[in-house]
Design a protein around this motif. Sequence first.
Motif, PDB file in Angstrom:
ATOM      1  N   THR A 154       0.928  -1.058   0.287  1.00 23.99           N
ATOM      2  CA  THR A 154       0.320  -0.086  -0.368  1.00 23.99           C
ATOM      3  C   THR A 154       1.305   0.926   0.727  1.00 23.99           C
ATOM      4  OG1 THR A 154      -2.022  -1.128   1.472  1.00 23.99           O
ATOM      5  CG2 THR A 154      -1.795   0.733   1.387  1.00 23.99           C
ATOM      6  N   ALA A 155       1.786   1.288   0.709  1.00 25.31           N
ATOM      7  CA  ALA A 155       2.388   2.704   1.011  1.00 25.31           C
ATOM      8  C   ALA A 155       3.548   2.315  -0.283  1.00 25.31           C
ATOM      9  CB  ALA A 155       3.623   1.925   2.100  1.00 25.31           C
ATOM     10  N   GLY A 156       3.843   1.344  -1.159  1.00 26.53           N
ATOM     11  CA  GLY A 156       4.733   1.521  -2.498  1.00 26.53           C
ATOM     12  C   GLY A 156       3.687   1.871  -3.896  1.00 26.53           C
ATOM     13  N   LEU A 157       2.440   1.517  -3.326  1.00 19.98           N
ATOM     14  CA  LEU A 157       1.233   2.301  -4.586  1.00 19.98           C
ATOM     15  C   LEU A 157       1.072   3.309  -4.569  1.00 19.98           C
ATOM     16  CD1 LEU A 157      -1.335  -0.524  -4.581  1.00 19.98           C
ATOM     17  CD2 LEU A 157       0.368   0.069  -6.467  1.00 19.98           C
ATOM     18  N   LEU A 158       0.704   4.309  -3.129  1.00 22.38           N
ATOM     19  CA  LEU A 158       0.655   5.762  -2.487  1.00 22.38           C
ATOM     20  C   LEU A 158       1.816   6.034  -3.122  1.00 22.38           C
ATOM     21  CD1 LEU A 158      -1.719   6.888  -2.365  1.00 22.38           C
ATOM     22  CD2 LEU A 158      -1.180   6.435   0.531  1.00 22.38           C
ATOM     23  N   ALA A 159       3.162   6.107  -3.065  1.00 21.54           N
ATOM     24  CA  ALA A 159       4.160   6.471  -3.080  1.00 21.54           C
ATOM     25  C   ALA A 159       4.539   6.476  -4.277  1.00 21.54           C
ATOM     26  CB  ALA A 159       5.590   5.566  -2.530  1.00 21.54           C
ATOM     27  N   ALA A 160       4.146   5.574  -5.526  1.00 20.54           N
ATOM     28  CA  ALA A 160       3.991   5.494  -6.961  1.00 20.54           C
ATOM     29  C   ALA A 160       2.863   7.502  -7.515  1.00 20.54           C
ATOM     30  CB  ALA A 160       3.458   4.710  -7.338  1.00 20.54           C
ATOM     31  N   VAL A 161       2.147   7.292  -6.413  1.00 17.78           N
ATOM     32  CA  VAL A 161       0.265   8.085  -7.058  1.00 17.78           C
ATOM     33  C   VAL A 161       1.835   8.994  -6.328  1.00 17.78           C
ATOM     34  CG1 VAL A 161      -1.345   8.892  -6.496  1.00 17.78           C
ATOM     35  CG2 VAL A 161      -1.298   6.780  -6.659  1.00 17.78           C
ATOM     36  N   ALA A 162       2.191  10.021  -5.164  1.00 17.99           N
ATOM     37  CA  ALA A 162       2.532  10.661  -5.016  1.00 17.99           C
ATOM     38  C   ALA A 162       3.424  11.712  -5.727  1.00 17.99           C
ATOM     39  CB  ALA A 162       2.935  10.826  -3.420  1.00 17.99           C
ATOM     40  N   PRO A 211      11.774   6.024  11.508  1.00 13.89           N
ATOM     41  CA  PRO A 211      10.085   5.660  11.311  1.00 13.89           C
ATOM     42  C   PRO A 211       8.347   5.739  11.652  1.00 13.89           C
ATOM     43  CG  PRO A 211      11.258   4.179  12.899  1.00 13.89           C
ATOM     44  CD  PRO A 211      11.913   4.662  12.548  1.00 13.89           C
ATOM     45  N   VAL A 212       8.599   6.843  12.730  1.00 18.52           N
ATOM     46  CA  VAL A 212       7.484   7.512  12.788  1.00 18.52           C
ATOM     47  C   VAL A 212       6.592   8.430  12.289  1.00 18.52           C
ATOM     48  CG1 VAL A 212       8.251   8.977  14.237  1.00 18.52           C
ATOM     49  CG2 VAL A 212       5.982   8.594  14.812  1.00 18.52           C
ATOM     50  N   MET A 213       7.548   9.145  11.163  1.00 16.72           N
ATOM     51  CA  MET A 213       7.626   9.659   9.870  1.00 16.72           C
ATOM     52  C   MET A 213       6.209   9.143   8.321  1.00 16.72           C
ATOM     53  SD  MET A 213       8.677  12.165  11.195  1.00 16.72           S
ATOM     54  CE  MET A 213       7.876  13.841   9.321  1.00 16.72           C
ATOM     55  N   VAL A 214       6.558   7.497   8.877  1.00 14.97           N
ATOM     56  CA  VAL A 214       5.708   6.783   7.618  1.00 14.97           C
ATOM     57  C   VAL A 214       4.022   7.451   7.798  1.00 14.97           C
ATOM     58  CG1 VAL A 214       4.698   5.471   6.560  1.00 14.97           C
ATOM     59  CG2 VAL A 214       7.514   5.340   7.024  1.00 14.97           C
ATOM     60  N   PRO A 215       3.916   7.001   9.325  1.00 11.71           N
ATOM     61  CA  PRO A 215       2.131   7.292   9.808  1.00 11.71           C
ATOM     62  C   PRO A 215       2.235   9.711   9.666  1.00 11.71           C
ATOM     63  CG  PRO A 215       3.382   6.805  10.947  1.00 11.71           C
ATOM     64  CD  PRO A 215       4.345   6.525  10.217  1.00 11.71           C
ATOM     65  N   VAL A 216       2.904   9.150  10.151  1.00 10.18           N
ATOM     66  CA  VAL A 216       2.621  11.085  10.046  1.00 10.18           C
ATOM     67  C   VAL A 216       2.286  11.490   8.844  1.00 10.18           C
ATOM     68  CG1 VAL A 216       4.089  13.243  10.397  1.00 10.18           C
ATOM     69  CG2 VAL A 216       3.934  11.833  11.869  1.00 10.18           C
ATOM     70  N   THR A 217       3.251  11.156   8.068  1.00  9.45           N
ATOM     71  CA  THR A 217       3.161  11.864   6.059  1.00  9.45           C
ATOM     72  C   THR A 217       2.364  11.117   5.569  1.00  9.45           C
ATOM     73  OG1 THR A 217       5.648  11.080   5.748  1.00  9.45           O
ATOM     74  CG2 THR A 217       4.034  10.965   3.488  1.00  9.45           C
ATOM     75  N   ALA A 218       1.411  10.094   5.479  1.00 10.06           N
ATOM     76  CA  ALA A 218       0.152   9.841   5.362  1.00 10.06           C
ATOM     77  C   ALA A 218      -0.764   9.925   6.064  1.00 10.06           C
ATOM     78  CB  ALA A 218      -0.540   8.228   6.140  1.00 10.06           C
ATOM     79  N   LEU A 219      -0.882  10.617   7.126  1.00  7.65           N
ATOM     80  CA  LEU A 219      -1.895  11.305   7.827  1.00  7.65           C
ATOM     81  C   LEU A 219      -1.407  13.286   7.162  1.00  7.65           C
ATOM     82  CD1 LEU A 219      -1.376  10.891  12.126  1.00  7.65           C
ATOM     83  CD2 LEU A 219      -3.666  10.216  10.081  1.00  7.65           C
ATOM     84  N   CYS A 220      -0.688  13.501   7.271  1.00 10.46           N
ATOM     85  CA  CYS A 220      -0.515  14.606   5.709  1.00 10.46           C
ATOM     86  C   CYS A 220      -1.558  13.545   4.087  1.00 10.46           C
ATOM     87  CB  CYS A 220       0.614  15.055   5.591  1.00 10.46           C
ATOM     88  SG  CYS A 220       1.543  15.935   7.552  1.00 10.46           S
ATOM     89  N   TRP A 221      -0.995  12.834   4.321  1.00  7.69           N
ATOM     90  CA  TRP A 221      -1.853  12.542   2.660  1.00  7.69           C
ATOM     91  C   TRP A 221      -3.566  13.042   2.929  1.00  7.69           C
ATOM     92  CZ3 TRP A 221       0.457  12.823  -1.910  1.00  7.69           C
ATOM     93  CH2 TRP A 221       0.018  12.015  -3.039  1.00  7.69           C
ATOM     94  N   VAL A 225       8.573  10.269  -0.099  1.00  5.78           N
ATOM     95  CA  VAL A 225      10.087   9.739   0.220  1.00  5.78           C
ATOM     96  C   VAL A 225       9.156   9.561   1.642  1.00  5.78           C
ATOM     97  CG1 VAL A 225      12.010  10.307   0.964  1.00  5.78           C
ATOM     98  CG2 VAL A 225      11.146  10.697  -1.518  1.00  5.78           C
ATOM     99  N   GLY A 226       8.445  10.097   2.157  1.00  7.85           N
ATOM    100  CA  GLY A 226       8.407  10.074   3.518  1.00  7.85           C
ATOM    101  C   GLY A 226       7.193   8.526   3.806  1.00  7.85           C
ATOM    102  N   LEU A 227       6.682   7.811   2.489  1.00  7.37           N
ATOM    103  CA  LEU A 227       6.096   7.092   2.601  1.00  7.37           C
ATOM    104  C   LEU A 227       6.966   5.641   2.335  1.00  7.37           C
ATOM    105  CD1 LEU A 227       3.352   7.806   0.553  1.00  7.37           C
ATOM    106  CD2 LEU A 227       2.397   7.322   3.147  1.00  7.37           C
ATOM    107  N   ILE A 228       7.773   5.670   2.344  1.00  2.00           N
ATOM    108  CA  ILE A 228       9.006   4.130   2.240  1.00  2.00           C
ATOM    109  C   ILE A 228      10.311   4.541   3.083  1.00  2.00           C
ATOM    110  CG2 ILE A 228      10.119   3.313   0.645  1.00  2.00           C
ATOM    111  CD1 ILE A 228       6.942   2.486   0.181  1.00  2.00           C
TER     112      ILE A 228
END
Length: 122
Positions: A8-16, A72-82, A60-63
């Motif tokens: 899921t993170a890879g797919l969303l990172a590709a979209v971003a 690694p806490v930056m991944v959910p932070v990035t997802a929340l910003c998304w 970058v922040g999703l992966i």
Amino acid sequence: MDLALWITAGLLAAVALLGGITKTFIPKEKLAAQHGGEWTANASDGFVKALGILELFASVGLILPTMLDIAPVMVPVTALCWILLMVGAMVTHGRLGQFKLVMLNSIYLVLAAFIAGGHLAA
């Protein structure tokens, strides 16, 4: 669950990444002429480029934080910003009557919520 989060993170990172490259490097006038990019006609060039840069950071922040095990806490932070970014996109496309794009953005929002929830629960 871990594999599902990675996919899921890879797919969303590709979209971003795709959205970020598009908004950062394609002229605003060309974006405004495309379906889904009409909103850029009423936005400043700096605003469109800033959104593009934010999307590049999101890709970058999703992966990378999880991959490198650095903050690694930056991944959910990035997802929340998304999620916040997608709410704005949904409102913008809704105002333009582009309801298929609203649905697409809502799918991206759900994916980001899954990433945020999965990482925060771990």
